[in-house]
Scaffold this active site. Structure first.
Site, PDB file in Angstrom:
ATOM      1  N   ASP A 139      36.300  16.981-100.284  1.00 13.90           N
ATOM      2  CA  ASP A 139      37.452  16.262-100.510  1.00 13.90           C
ATOM      3  C   ASP A 139      38.369  17.555-101.431  1.00 13.90           C
ATOM      4  OD1 ASP A 139      39.093  14.376-100.830  1.00 13.90           O
ATOM      5  OD2 ASP A 139      38.448  13.494-102.583  1.00 13.90           O
ATOM      6  N   CYS A 193      34.352  -2.558 -85.390  1.00 13.99           N
ATOM      7  CA  CYS A 193      35.082  -3.448 -86.437  1.00 13.99           C
ATOM      8  C   CYS A 193      35.292  -4.807 -85.552  1.00 13.99           C
ATOM      9  CB  CYS A 193      36.102  -3.000 -87.013  1.00 13.99           C
ATOM     10  SG  CYS A 193      35.898  -1.845 -88.233  1.00 13.99           S
ATOM     11  N   CYS A 196      37.335  -8.082 -86.665  1.00 21.26           N
ATOM     12  CA  CYS A 196      37.349  -8.408 -88.155  1.00 21.26           C
ATOM     13  C   CYS A 196      38.678  -7.725 -88.871  1.00 21.26           C
ATOM     14  CB  CYS A 196      36.146  -8.091 -88.758  1.00 21.26           C
ATOM     15  SG  CYS A 196      35.957  -8.022 -90.569  1.00 21.26           S
ATOM     16  N   CYS A 219      48.334   1.675-102.733  1.00 24.69           N
ATOM     17  CA  CYS A 219      47.001   1.333-102.868  1.00 24.69           C
ATOM     18  C   CYS A 219      46.539   1.651-104.450  1.00 24.69           C
ATOM     19  CB  CYS A 219      46.267   2.535-102.113  1.00 24.69           C
ATOM     20  SG  CYS A 219      44.476   2.659-102.302  1.00 24.69           S
ATOM     21  N   CYS A 246      39.464   1.339-106.950  1.00 23.35           N
ATOM     22  CA  CYS A 246      39.661   0.061-106.232  1.00 23.35           C
ATOM     23  C   CYS A 246      38.503  -0.128-105.217  1.00 23.35           C
ATOM     24  CB  CYS A 246      40.762  -0.455-105.504  1.00 23.35           C
ATOM     25  SG  CYS A 246      40.813  -2.067-105.235  1.00 23.35           S
ATOM     26  N   CYS A 249      38.147  -3.395-100.645  1.00 30.99           N
ATOM     27  CA  CYS A 249      38.036  -3.381 -99.229  1.00 30.99           C
ATOM     28  C   CYS A 249      36.589  -3.142 -98.615  1.00 30.99           C
ATOM     29  CB  CYS A 249      39.208  -2.293 -98.262  1.00 30.99           C
ATOM     30  SG  CYS A 249      38.717  -0.771 -99.041  1.00 30.99           S
TER      31      CYS A 249
END
Length: 379
Positions: A139, A193, A196, A219, A246, A249
């Site tokens: 990253d 997924c 959903c 976000c 956060c 999700c």
């Protein structure tokens, strides 16, 4: 080109060495991400990257890992679990007097942990076959790590844009090792997924604007970590008590029923950051902040952005005299901080007025019930 060693055997060894180094999964893929360039350009054109200028500055380089290390033929993608035991998700998020730190940031900075292990993996490969070039990434460079991880069979890209794995959910870090050997590649997992949309509907700020598309400008992770300036006023109440990142999700995702706990001591929560009192955090001096976040990913946002985030959370908390006093004591330290403190004080005043109205309403209801009981006795 022929090699004086078996590439298939080396690929097996790479995965074995990776597991020995603490990675839960290792996959291998080629460098071709051309299929994702159109979506990346559209995302940039929509300005969904917000103030993260390096996203647009690097442009399509993110989809061309071979340009980061000339001669790269393969990407070794790894994942490492970070979910700690006793993560205290609900108990922290449901208590507005506490500060919620995204679970990935509770321990040591993952960049350092994974990069060191990836470098060790590269050294093992180099020792085995001598002439090889490699470069680790965690990253920290313009590279589409999630798309590479999906291509390497680590998982699939979920509708929240994170990588999902059917045996491990999404509570893991990703890292990449670019290498100039044509190792055999792994097979990508199918997207699972289905219909959903839980992650989309649960996002507090509506940042997932379409399946697989996140508008970073909305976000909470971007707002509390990447954004250097003012948090948009309309979004402040939606942040709640989330002061760094956060996880909503991920929390709602059904696949995280299969999430695996980390066994890395480096990712164990620090006591100062695990369900901390907001008022306590807001009282930290810069020296206390630096000491408490030493070796942590949190440190990079700096003391004033940390206080900015906490000020917003204090504004969202129920009215307390101590909160108002705490906010007032830091006025005048920074223009950016003052803007958020003044907003938080106004919010506290609104909470106080609402509390007074609720108390008055409750008193009136008790009075009415008392009168009604008296009338019934008289009858």
């Amino acid at each position: 080109m022929s090699y004086p060693f078996d590439l298939i055997e080396l690929a097996h060894l790479v995965k074995q060495w990776g597991r020995e180094l603490g990675f839960q999964q290792v996959g291998i893929c080629d460098t071709d991400l051309s299929a994702h360039e159109g979506a990346l350009q559209t995302w940039l054109d929509q300005q969904y990257h917000g103030d993260m200028d390096w996203m647009s500055r690097h442009g399509m380089l993110r989809a061309r890992p071979q340009e980061l290390l000339p001669g790269t033929l393969r990407v070794i993608s790894v994942r490492m679990n970070y979910l700690p035991a006793k993560a205290a998700f609900a108990s922290t998020l449901k208590n507005p007097r506490l500060g919620y730190v995204s679970r990935y940031a509770l321990g040591r900075d993952y960049h350092k942990v994974l990069r060191q292990r990836l470098k060790q993996l590269g050294n093992k490969i180099q020792d085995w076959c001598q002439d090889v070039n490699f470069r680790p990434f965690v990253d920290s460079a313009p590279i589409m790590e999630r798309q590479l991880a999906a291509k390497a069979g680590i998982g699939w890209v979920g509708k929240h844009s994170l990588i999902l794995n059917r045996e491990a959910g999404s509570w893991f870090f990703l890292g990449e090792l670019l290498i100039n050997l044509p190792l055999p590649v792994d097979v990508a997992q199918p997207e699972q997924c289905g219909r959903c949309v839980a992650c989309i509907t649960t996002c507090p700020t509506g940042a997932i604007v379409a399946p697989y598309t996140v508008d970073a400008r909305r976000c909470i992770s971007y707002l509390t970590i990447e954004l250097a300036g003012e948090i948009p006023e309309a979004l402040r109440p939606l942040i709640g008590n989330r002061i760094y990142g956060c996880d909503d999700c991920q929390l709602i995702c059904p696949w995280n029923r299969f999430a695996q706990l980390t066994d890395e001591n480096d990712f164990s929560p620090r006591a100062e950051l695990h369900a901390p009192q907001l008022i306590t955090l807001f009282s930290w001096s810069e020296e206390q902040f630096l000491r408490a976040t030493e070796g942590s990913a949190i440190r990079r946002i700096g003391h004033f952005r940390w206080l900015r985030n906490i000020a917003v959370a204090l504004g969202n908390a129920p009215y307390e005299d101590d909160i108002v006093l705490s906010l007032q004591t830091r006025l005048g330290e920074s223009l950016l901080l003052d803007i958020h403190i003044e907003w938080a004080l106004a919010q506290q005043q609104n909470h106080r007025q609402a509390l007074a109205v609720n108390v008055q309403s409750a008193q009136q209801q008790r009075l009415v019930r008392s009168i009604e009981k008296g009338l019934l006795r008289d009858a």
